[in-house]
Design a protein around this motif. Structure first.
Motif, PDB file in Angstrom:
ATOM      1  N   VAL A  31      71.994 103.314  32.350  1.00 19.54           N
ATOM      2  CA  VAL A  31      72.193 102.213  33.303  1.00 19.54           C
ATOM      3  C   VAL A  31      72.285 100.876  32.568  1.00 19.54           C
ATOM      4  CG1 VAL A  31      71.115 100.904  35.172  1.00 19.54           C
ATOM      5  CG2 VAL A  31      71.120 103.404  35.245  1.00 19.54           C
ATOM      6  N   ILE A  32      71.379 100.651  31.609  1.00 20.71           N
ATOM      7  CA  ILE A  32      71.373  99.344  30.931  1.00 20.71           C
ATOM      8  C   ILE A  32      72.591  99.188  30.028  1.00 20.71           C
ATOM      9  CG2 ILE A  32      70.147  97.861  29.311  1.00 20.71           C
ATOM     10  CD1 ILE A  32      67.551  98.831  30.461  1.00 20.71           C
ATOM     11  N   LEU A  33      72.846 100.189  29.181  1.00 20.64           N
ATOM     12  CA  LEU A  33      73.982 100.045  28.261  1.00 20.64           C
ATOM     13  C   LEU A  33      75.314 100.251  28.971  1.00 20.64           C
ATOM     14  CD1 LEU A  33      72.733 101.613  24.914  1.00 20.64           C
ATOM     15  CD2 LEU A  33      72.310  99.373  25.899  1.00 20.64           C
ATOM     16  N   GLY A  34      75.278 100.919  30.128  1.00 20.28           N
ATOM     17  CA  GLY A  34      76.505 101.097  30.890  1.00 20.28           C
ATOM     18  C   GLY A  34      77.116  99.763  31.308  1.00 20.28           C
ATOM     19  N   LEU A  77      66.613  96.036  34.336  1.00 16.35           N
ATOM     20  CA  LEU A  77      67.205  96.844  35.408  1.00 16.35           C
ATOM     21  C   LEU A  77      67.454  96.016  36.665  1.00 16.35           C
ATOM     22  CD1 LEU A  77      65.282 100.247  35.180  1.00 16.35           C
ATOM     23  CD2 LEU A  77      67.663  99.785  34.586  1.00 16.35           C
ATOM     24  N   LEU A  78      66.478  95.168  37.013  1.00 14.47           N
ATOM     25  CA  LEU A  78      66.624  94.344  38.216  1.00 14.47           C
ATOM     26  C   LEU A  78      67.782  93.357  38.080  1.00 14.47           C
ATOM     27  CD1 LEU A  78      63.062  93.342  39.498  1.00 14.47           C
ATOM     28  CD2 LEU A  78      64.889  94.554  40.726  1.00 14.47           C
ATOM     29  N   THR A  79      67.807  92.632  36.955  1.00 12.71           N
ATOM     30  CA  THR A  79      68.863  91.638  36.748  1.00 12.71           C
ATOM     31  C   THR A  79      70.232  92.299  36.804  1.00 12.71           C
ATOM     32  OG1 THR A  79      67.294  90.682  35.190  1.00 12.71           O
ATOM     33  CG2 THR A  79      69.449  89.654  35.325  1.00 12.71           C
ATOM     34  N   LEU A  80      70.356  93.424  36.076  1.00 15.92           N
ATOM     35  CA  LEU A  80      71.647  94.122  36.064  1.00 15.92           C
ATOM     36  C   LEU A  80      71.996  94.661  37.441  1.00 15.92           C
ATOM     37  CD1 LEU A  80      71.492  96.107  32.715  1.00 15.92           C
ATOM     38  CD2 LEU A  80      73.171  94.396  33.355  1.00 15.92           C
ATOM     39  N   ILE A  98      71.712  82.582  35.330  1.00 12.94           N
ATOM     40  CA  ILE A  98      71.555  83.962  35.793  1.00 12.94           C
ATOM     41  C   ILE A  98      72.715  84.832  35.325  1.00 12.94           C
ATOM     42  CG2 ILE A  98      71.579  85.431  37.854  1.00 12.94           C
ATOM     43  CD1 ILE A  98      70.045  83.145  39.299  1.00 12.94           C
ATOM     44  N   LEU A  99      73.946  84.344  35.491  1.00 13.44           N
ATOM     45  CA  LEU A  99      75.106  85.168  35.148  1.00 13.44           C
ATOM     46  C   LEU A  99      75.193  85.423  33.643  1.00 13.44           C
ATOM     47  CD1 LEU A  99      77.751  83.674  37.577  1.00 13.44           C
ATOM     48  CD2 LEU A  99      76.602  85.878  37.710  1.00 13.44           C
ATOM     49  N   TYR A 100      74.958  84.389  32.842  1.00 11.32           N
ATOM     50  CA  TYR A 100      75.041  84.578  31.383  1.00 11.32           C
ATOM     51  C   TYR A 100      73.984  85.570  30.931  1.00 11.32           C
ATOM     52  CZ  TYR A 100      78.178  80.566  31.127  1.00 11.32           C
ATOM     53  OH  TYR A 100      79.233  79.714  31.278  1.00 11.32           O
ATOM     54  N   THR A 101      72.791  85.497  31.555  1.00 16.02           N
ATOM     55  CA  THR A 101      71.728  86.424  31.180  1.00 16.02           C
ATOM     56  C   THR A 101      72.096  87.841  31.614  1.00 16.02           C
ATOM     57  OG1 THR A 101      70.127  84.649  31.457  1.00 16.02           O
ATOM     58  CG2 THR A 101      69.265  86.884  31.390  1.00 16.02           C
ATOM     59  N   ALA A 102      72.463  88.005  32.877  1.00 20.07           N
ATOM     60  CA  ALA A 102      72.724  89.342  33.403  1.00 20.07           C
ATOM     61  C   ALA A 102      73.851  90.030  32.627  1.00 20.07           C
ATOM     62  CB  ALA A 102      73.083  89.260  34.888  1.00 20.07           C
ATOM     63  N   PHE A 103      74.936  89.318  32.358  1.00 20.88           N
ATOM     64  CA  PHE A 103      76.073  89.979  31.745  1.00 20.88           C
ATOM     65  C   PHE A 103      75.933  90.194  30.242  1.00 20.88           C
ATOM     66  CE2 PHE A 103      77.931  89.392  35.804  1.00 20.88           C
ATOM     67  CZ  PHE A 103      78.846  90.416  35.909  1.00 20.88           C
ATOM     68  N   ARG A 104      74.941  89.557  29.619  1.00 20.68           N
ATOM     69  CA  ARG A 104      74.765  89.768  28.182  1.00 20.68           C
ATOM     70  C   ARG A 104      73.579  90.667  27.858  1.00 20.68           C
ATOM     71  NH1 ARG A 104      79.041  88.831  24.975  1.00 20.68           N
ATOM     72  NH2 ARG A 104      77.724  88.237  23.241  1.00 20.68           N
ATOM     73  N   ILE A 105      72.782  91.048  28.850  1.00 18.63           N
ATOM     74  CA  ILE A 105      71.646  91.945  28.573  1.00 18.63           C
ATOM     75  C   ILE A 105      72.110  93.271  27.950  1.00 18.63           C
ATOM     76  CG2 ILE A 105      69.915  93.410  29.699  1.00 18.63           C
ATOM     77  CD1 ILE A 105      69.154  91.031  31.426  1.00 18.63           C
ATOM     78  N   PRO A 106      73.170  93.926  28.473  1.00 18.61           N
ATOM     79  CA  PRO A 106      73.557  95.207  27.886  1.00 18.61           C
ATOM     80  C   PRO A 106      73.867  95.114  26.389  1.00 18.61           C
ATOM     81  CG  PRO A 106      74.656  94.910  29.985  1.00 18.61           C
ATOM     82  CD  PRO A 106      73.967  93.618  29.684  1.00 18.61           C
ATOM     83  N   PHE A 107      74.692  94.152  26.010  1.00 14.92           N
ATOM     84  CA  PHE A 107      75.084  94.037  24.606  1.00 14.92           C
ATOM     85  C   PHE A 107      73.886  93.691  23.720  1.00 14.92           C
ATOM     86  CE2 PHE A 107      77.029  91.387  21.139  1.00 14.92           C
ATOM     87  CZ  PHE A 107      77.621  92.445  20.474  1.00 14.92           C
ATOM     88  N   THR A 108      73.075  92.736  24.174  1.00 13.31           N
ATOM     89  CA  THR A 108      71.921  92.306  23.384  1.00 13.31           C
ATOM     90  C   THR A 108      70.904  93.446  23.246  1.00 13.31           C
ATOM     91  OG1 THR A 108      72.321  90.139  24.353  1.00 13.31           O
ATOM     92  CG2 THR A 108      70.311  90.397  23.098  1.00 13.31           C
ATOM     93  N   SER A 144      65.974  91.461  26.861  1.00  5.81           N
ATOM     94  CA  SER A 144      66.591  92.556  26.109  1.00  5.81           C
ATOM     95  C   SER A 144      65.622  93.177  25.108  1.00  5.81           C
ATOM     96  CB  SER A 144      67.834  92.062  25.375  1.00  5.81           C
ATOM     97  OG  SER A 144      68.761  91.531  26.274  1.00  5.81           O
ATOM     98  N   ALA A 145      64.874  92.329  24.382  1.00 11.62           N
ATOM     99  CA  ALA A 145      63.911  92.855  23.416  1.00 11.62           C
ATOM    100  C   ALA A 145      62.840  93.655  24.144  1.00 11.62           C
ATOM    101  CB  ALA A 145      63.277  91.710  22.621  1.00 11.62           C
ATOM    102  N   TRP A 146      62.406  93.128  25.267  1.00 14.93           N
ATOM    103  CA  TRP A 146      61.460  93.779  26.168  1.00 14.93           C
ATOM    104  C   TRP A 146      61.968  95.180  26.518  1.00 14.93           C
ATOM    105  CZ3 TRP A 146      57.593  90.337  27.215  1.00 14.93           C
ATOM    106  CH2 TRP A 146      56.668  90.660  28.204  1.00 14.93           C
ATOM    107  N   ALA A 147      63.192  95.242  27.018  1.00 11.37           N
ATOM    108  CA  ALA A 147      63.774  96.526  27.419  1.00 11.37           C
ATOM    109  C   ALA A 147      63.945  97.443  26.212  1.00 11.37           C
ATOM    110  CB  ALA A 147      65.119  96.304  28.107  1.00 11.37           C
ATOM    111  N   ALA A 148      64.375  96.884  25.093  1.00 10.03           N
ATOM    112  CA  ALA A 148      64.589  97.702  23.897  1.00 10.03           C
ATOM    113  C   ALA A 148      63.285  98.339  23.446  1.00 10.03           C
ATOM    114  CB  ALA A 148      65.175  96.846  22.771  1.00 10.03           C
ATOM    115  N   TYR A 149      62.187  97.595  23.552  1.00 10.40           N
ATOM    116  CA  TYR A 149      60.885  98.147  23.190  1.00 10.40           C
ATOM    117  C   TYR A 149      60.543  99.318  24.113  1.00 10.40           C
ATOM    118  CZ  TYR A 149      55.903  98.447  22.087  1.00 10.40           C
ATOM    119  OH  TYR A 149      54.671  98.902  21.695  1.00 10.40           O
ATOM    120  N   GLY A 150      60.728  99.116  25.409  1.00  8.89           N
ATOM    121  CA  GLY A 150      60.447 100.178  26.368  1.00  8.89           C
ATOM    122  C   GLY A 150      61.294 101.416  26.108  1.00  8.89           C
ATOM    123  N   LEU A 151      62.550 101.197  25.711  1.00  8.75           N
ATOM    124  CA  LEU A 151      63.457 102.328  25.531  1.00  8.75           C
ATOM    125  C   LEU A 151      63.208 103.072  24.227  1.00  8.75           C
ATOM    126  CD1 LEU A 151      66.821 100.734  26.744  1.00  8.75           C
ATOM    127  CD2 LEU A 151      65.408 102.396  27.943  1.00  8.75           C
TER     128      LEU A 151
END
Lengths: 321, 278
Positions: free
Chosen positions: B112-115, A44-47, B146-156, B91-98
């Motif tokens: 918010v994340i997948l958006g 959430l923070l990064t995004l 930072i940018l590659y990570t931020a912009f690929r978190i939703p898809f991953t 992403s795996a971290w977030a997926a586990y939480g979700l």
């Protein structure tokens, strides 16, 4: 290293499966709920900081006249949007994006589906795998490498394409493919179809593999021919993948940048300009960042509408997400 | 009757194979041409595009390497490896939480994340330039990481989440009965079970990070921090007349990802099959 000692006593909550442990209300449950957010907080923070915040800022910037070198920012209201509407290059760039989307749907969706069905009808697993892999290779190499390669293939005097045409008796067709307005855009699009079709074919192949083989066997017993089987079994059953690929393809077509930049930089005479390259040129070459932000808003609106259509379709089919 | 069908069938098969192999030629020949040109001398390159090299000029590869490709390659490897690790873990971290933790506002967090899937990188380009300049990260490796990570978190996250949803709940219950914490369950049980989709997401992210061009072009300048895609275009503009060297650079840029794909193909396809179409 993998386990934090103090967390040992905390129990995992299992959603949807009330166990005796969970039925006794815990004093710590509110705290635990908050703690659960540590799982999603990094994402959430990064995004939030690097994706959503810039998006909001961009909206603000689109109302400014902004010179990045002098740092001067003036609020000009809707001037950038008015300029956009009166800018013929903007409209031709938008038209090129639409053309890109149309051609890509033909090749990346329709042709890729047919190709995937043909590959999956090959009997030997080894051959299927080899074909899928070979067709995918252009997608693995970067658009930059592919773009440079086709820059040389299209090279007017000594490039491969004109050389082949001359040697098979179509010398009259030889021309400066990227150097003239009439052919430059289609040449760029053709390269990108070559580069991308293997990826969508692979995705369709995966979708076709998920179709239960009994359906094909039943169709075979009923004496239904190959082509009818494609339309009565394959097409309906990969419908979701087709929908997804259509949306992804259209959305991708409005974000095109790399191949155009590498092959023509938008030229000759702006004939291959797309929204992405026009944004780049406006902002970083002509130092008109407010105008670039306004173009970005157009890209945002188009991709947002496409995405909402996708959401609407997904919800209508009641697929949980 | 039977013979007629099998006759038609074999015609169809011949036609099909001609088409499939024709397409293989269309795909492979330009790539082969690229590799061969990397071994030619400049003069013979365009003189006869179909010919094999007269003498195999390995020197072109050494030249490309020394004219900056070694630097571009190092930067590409560094950016690709670090952003892959960061993206897949977050992403795996977030997926586990979700999927396995009962979060309040779960649906909003998912949205918010997948958006983020909907947003094109170009839309955020202008503000990001300003932001990274003021953070002092402009023209550094950190900007790309930072940018590659931020912009690929939703898809991953989307792919890993789809996979995790289908893992049976009994696993979590059993782990809980054994006294495992959420952390232990994540690291020791769920993550290893997600191996197929993790391999797919790693391959997809590597392909993305290795090949990304827009951010790499806007946020870096100078040989020290440029990645291969941008480096190749500067090689082209700097040594544009020395085409074989440019071709050699292109081959060097292409080989690692092609190898990775062939090595991971089995997992890649399986992961896609499990993760997509949900």
């Amino acid at each position: 290293m993998l386990t934090v000692e103090g967390t040992r006593t905390r129990r995992a909550r299992v959603p949807g499966n009330p166990s005796p442990v969970q039925q006794t209300p815990s004093r710590k449950s509110g705290f635990r709920k908050v703690l659960g957010f540590t799982w999603v907080l990094p994402a959430l923070l990064t995004l939030g900081v690097f994706v959503y915040l810039p998006l909001v800022q961009n909206f603000g910037f689109s109302f400014l006249e902004w010179d990045i070198y002098s740092g001067s920012q003036t609020f000009v209201g809707g001037d950038n949007y008015a300029k956009l509407i009166n800018d013929p290059i903007f409209w031709s760039a938008l038209g090129n994006n639409v053309l890109y989307a149309a051609v890509s749907i033909v090749f990346q969706v329709c042709a890729a589906l047919v190709l995937a069905a043909i590959i999956e009808s090959v009997r030997r697993e080894r051959w299927r795998r080899a074909l899928r892999a070979v067709y995918f290779v252009p997608s693995a190499i970067s658009l930059t490498v592919a773009g440079l390669l086709f820059y040389f293939i299209y090279e007017p005097n000594l490039g491969l394409l004109n050389f082949i045409l001359k040697n098979v008796g179509f010398g009259a067709l030889a021309q400066p493919w990227l150097g003239q307005e009439s052919t430059a855009m289609m040449s760029v699009i053709a390269m990108s179809q070559w580069q991308g079709f293997g990826y969508s074919t692979l995705l369709f192949a995966v979708a076709i593999q998920r179709i239960p083989s009994e359906l094909y066997e039943a169709a075979a017993i009923d004496g239904i021919g190959t082509i009818r089987r494609f339309f009565t079994v394959t097409v309906p059953l990969v419908r979701e993948m087709t929908g997804l690929m259509t949306i992804v393809t259209i959305s991708g077509a409005f974000q095109v940048f790399n191949e155009v930049m590498v092959m023509t930089s938008g030229g000759p005479n702006n004939s291959t300009q797309v929204l992405g390259t026009w944004l780049y040129r406006s902002g970083f070459v002509r130092n008109d960042f407010g105008y670039a932000a306004a173009i970005a808003m157009v890209i945002f609106l188009v991709t947002l509408v496409i995405a909402l259509v996708q959401l609407w379709i997904t919800h209508r089919r009641r697929v949980e997400w | 009757m039977v013979t007629r069908i099998s006759f038609l069938g074999s015609i169809l098969r011949v036609f099909m194979w001609t088409f499939l192999l024709g397409l293989v030629v269309v795909v492979v020949y330009p790539l082969l041409w690229m590799v061969l040109n990397g071994f030619k001398q400049n003069a013979e390159l365009f003189g006869n595009p179909f010919a094999l090299p007269i003498s195999w000029e390995w020197q072109n590869y050494a030249d490309a390497w020394n004219r900056g490709v070694s630097n571009y390659l190092m930067t590409s490897v560094l950016v690709t490896v670090t952003s892959t690790i960061a993206t897949v873990f977050i992403s795996a971290w977030a997926a586990y939480g979700l999927t396995r933790v009962n979060l309040p506002f779960n649906r909003a967090v998912v949205t918010v994340i997948l958006g983020g899937l909907m947003l094109a990188p170009a839309v955020a380009l202008v503000p990001l330039v300003k932001m990274f300049q003021s953070l002092g990260l402009y023209n550094t490796f950190w900007a790309l990481l930072i940018l590659y990570t931020a912009f690929r978190i939703p898809f991953t996250t989307f792919l890993i989440r789809a996979y995790m949803i289908d893992l049976p709940r009994e696993i979590d219950e059993a782990a809980e009965v054994d006294g495992a914490s959420q952390w232990t369950t994540f690291w020791r049980i769920i993550l290893p079970m997600c191996k197929p989709i993790l391999v797919s997401t790693v391959i997809l992210h590597v392909l993305f990070a290795w090949n990304e061009y827009l951010f790499a072009m806007v946020f870096t300048s100078g040989t020290g921090v440029q990645t291969l895609p941008v480096g190749l275009t500067s090689l082209m503009s700097k040594h544009g007349t020395d085409y074989p060297v440019v071709f050699a650079g292109m081959v060097i840029a292409a080989i690692p990802v092609v190898l990775l794909f062939f090595l991971g193909q089995r997992y890649f396809v399986k992961g896609l099959a499990d993760g997509i179409g949900k």
